[in-house]
Motif scaffolding. Structure first.
Motif, short mmCIF file in Angstrom:
data_model
loop_
_atom_site.label_atom_id
_atom_site.label_comp_id
_atom_site.label_asym_id
_atom_site.label_seq_id
_atom_site.Cartn_x
_atom_site.Cartn_y
_atom_site.Cartn_z
N UNK A 54 0.71 -1.08 0.06
CA UNK A 54 0.14 0.08 0.08
C UNK A 54 0.91 1.21 0.08
N UNK A 55 1.77 1.26 0.70
CA UNK A 55 2.74 2.26 1.25
C UNK A 55 3.74 2.52 -0.39
N UNK A 56 3.97 1.82 -1.19
CA UNK A 56 4.72 1.81 -2.16
C UNK A 56 3.84 2.33 -3.56
N UNK A 57 2.82 1.57 -3.43
CA UNK A 57 1.66 1.70 -4.60
C UNK A 57 1.18 3.32 -4.61
N UNK A 58 0.96 3.68 -3.64
CA UNK A 58 0.30 4.91 -3.47
C UNK A 58 1.55 5.97 -3.48
N UNK A 59 2.68 5.71 -3.05
CA UNK A 59 3.79 6.80 -3.29
C UNK A 59 3.94 6.79 -4.82
N UNK A 60 3.89 5.75 -5.45
CA UNK A 60 4.11 5.68 -6.82
C UNK A 60 3.06 6.55 -7.69
N UNK A 61 1.77 6.37 -7.19
CA UNK A 61 0.71 6.77 -7.77
C UNK A 61 0.38 8.13 -7.42
N UNK A 62 0.71 8.70 -6.10
CA UNK A 62 0.36 10.09 -5.68
C UNK A 62 1.51 10.95 -6.20
N UNK A 63 2.83 10.41 -6.41
CA UNK A 63 3.92 11.28 -7.22
C UNK A 63 3.42 11.77 -8.45
N UNK A 64 2.39 11.51 -9.27
CA UNK A 64 1.91 12.03 -10.05
C UNK A 64 0.93 13.26 -10.08
N UNK A 65 0.46 13.48 -9.02
CA UNK A 65 -0.46 14.48 -8.59
C UNK A 65 -0.16 15.59 -7.46
N UNK A 66 0.76 14.80 -6.46
CA UNK A 66 1.00 15.63 -5.13
C UNK A 66 2.22 16.60 -5.51
N UNK A 67 2.28 17.56 -4.73
CA UNK A 67 3.41 18.59 -4.77
C UNK A 67 4.70 17.78 -4.43
#
Length: 347
Positions: A174-187
């Protein structure tokens, strides 16, 4: 569609053929199977929405092993399952936990909830996943003040974190998948873990490492959470520390803590069912438990050779409902028909 379902107000006694406990993907498909065999059903779920973990934990995460869908987001799958069940007019009791299971008259069961609802049914179909679940929370002072505002244990929509400074704590999928995914939208995305090695799928861990090398993600290792800074539930920073006590503060607008889930069968464990390692043992041919009239399907069910996949749960739903049919309609022959021949209401 799942957010537009009509639910029944708590309380009262409702008589039906089958009570399905759990409105996750397998429970939703069981509604369809009941409908195809002309069995009425009521559905109870502790969450205030259908979909179970698919909705609560990873609605935007793609699933790749659903037949006919090379890739489908979890939330989309739930919407399609709810749409498939809709023609049979299921009765949903959401935001209620089943607490009691007591014998009724003539071999029937009375299913009671914590909101005063009673469902009088001929058969009970437990599709409760791994039972009640909740996040393992980090032991941080003042955590409750920030929960639901800037500290979260799941992601419902990626866009909620658009442009924000996000700290992700944990070392699993969960941590790794969301880090990858949110890197596309987060600041900015900062990943905090107590060691450099992650427990995620190798391909995901490799991608995370590459994003870190490219400067897209900040790897904060080896560190662990040490405290929160902010006011009125709004974070301004997350304190982290090494095992040696070296501390620093990460500027942050949000903290996502992914330390796994605490699973608990809850009241189900007191119903006299054969429980093996927090799962309910069943006959794999019928999905029947040791208690007559009570069946279990999906992740909560166990038997030799069990494979925990949603698609296997779908098959288990079909087998269980076919086994339930003679209980509801004793002496009535079941003439099996394929859906292509029989169709569904409104088709």
């Amino acid at each position: 569609m799942s957010s537009q379902l009509e639910t029944i107000a708590p309380g009262g006694v409702h008589r039906t053929d089958v009570c399905i406990i759990g409105a996750g993907p397998v429970g939703l498909f069981a509604i369809f199977e009941c409908g195809m065999l002309k069995l009425d059903c009521h559905v109870v779920d502790a969450l205030d929405m259908v979909g179970g973990q698919c909705t609560a934990l990873y609605p935007e995460k793609p699933i790749y092993d659903i037949p006919g869908y090379p890739q489908v987001e979890a939330a989309t799958l739930i919407d399609r399952l709810a749409e498939q069940a809709a023609p049979f007019k299921p009765n949903y009791h959401l935001g209620q936990q089943v607490t009691t299971l007591t014998p009724g008259q003539d071999g029937r069961w009375l299913v009671g909830t914590d909101k005063g609802t009673t469902i009088d049914c001929r058969a009970v179909l437990v599709a409760a996943g791994c039972g009640a679940f909740g996040p393992n929370k980090p032991p941080l002072d003042g955590l409750g003040e920030y929960e639901g505002k800037s500290v979260h244990y799941l992601v419902r929509r990626r866009q909620d974190f658009a442009g924000k400074r996000v700290v992700i704590a944990g070392g699993g999928d969960s941590a790794v998948d969301w880090a990858i995914s949110l890197s596309e939208v987060a600041g900015r995305v900062m990943v905090v873990h107590r060691r450099a090695k992650f427990r995620a799928a190798p391909e995901s861990a490799a991608r995370l490492d590459q994003l870190a090398k490219d400067g897209v993600i900040d790897m904060v290792v080896p560190y662990q959470l040490a405290g929160l800074e902010g006011e009125n539930g709004r974070l301004s920073g997350v304190k982290v520390a090494t095992l040696e006590g070296e501390e620093k503060t990460l500027p942050a607008d949000a903290l996502l803590a992914f330390f796994g889930l605490a699973m608990d069968l809850g009241p189900i464990a007191s119903w006299g069912l054969n429980v093996e390692h927090h799962h309910v043992a069943v006959n794999p041919a019928t999905m029947a438990t040791n208690v007559p009239g009570v069946y279990a399907i999906g992740d909560i069910a166990t038997y030799p050779g069990k494979v925990k996949l949603i698609l296997c749960g779908f098959a288990e739903a079909a087998m269980a409902v076919h086994a339930i049919h003679p209980l509801v309609h004793p002496g009535e022959a079941l003439h099996f028909e394929y859906s292509t021949s029989r169709g569904v209401p409104g088709s």
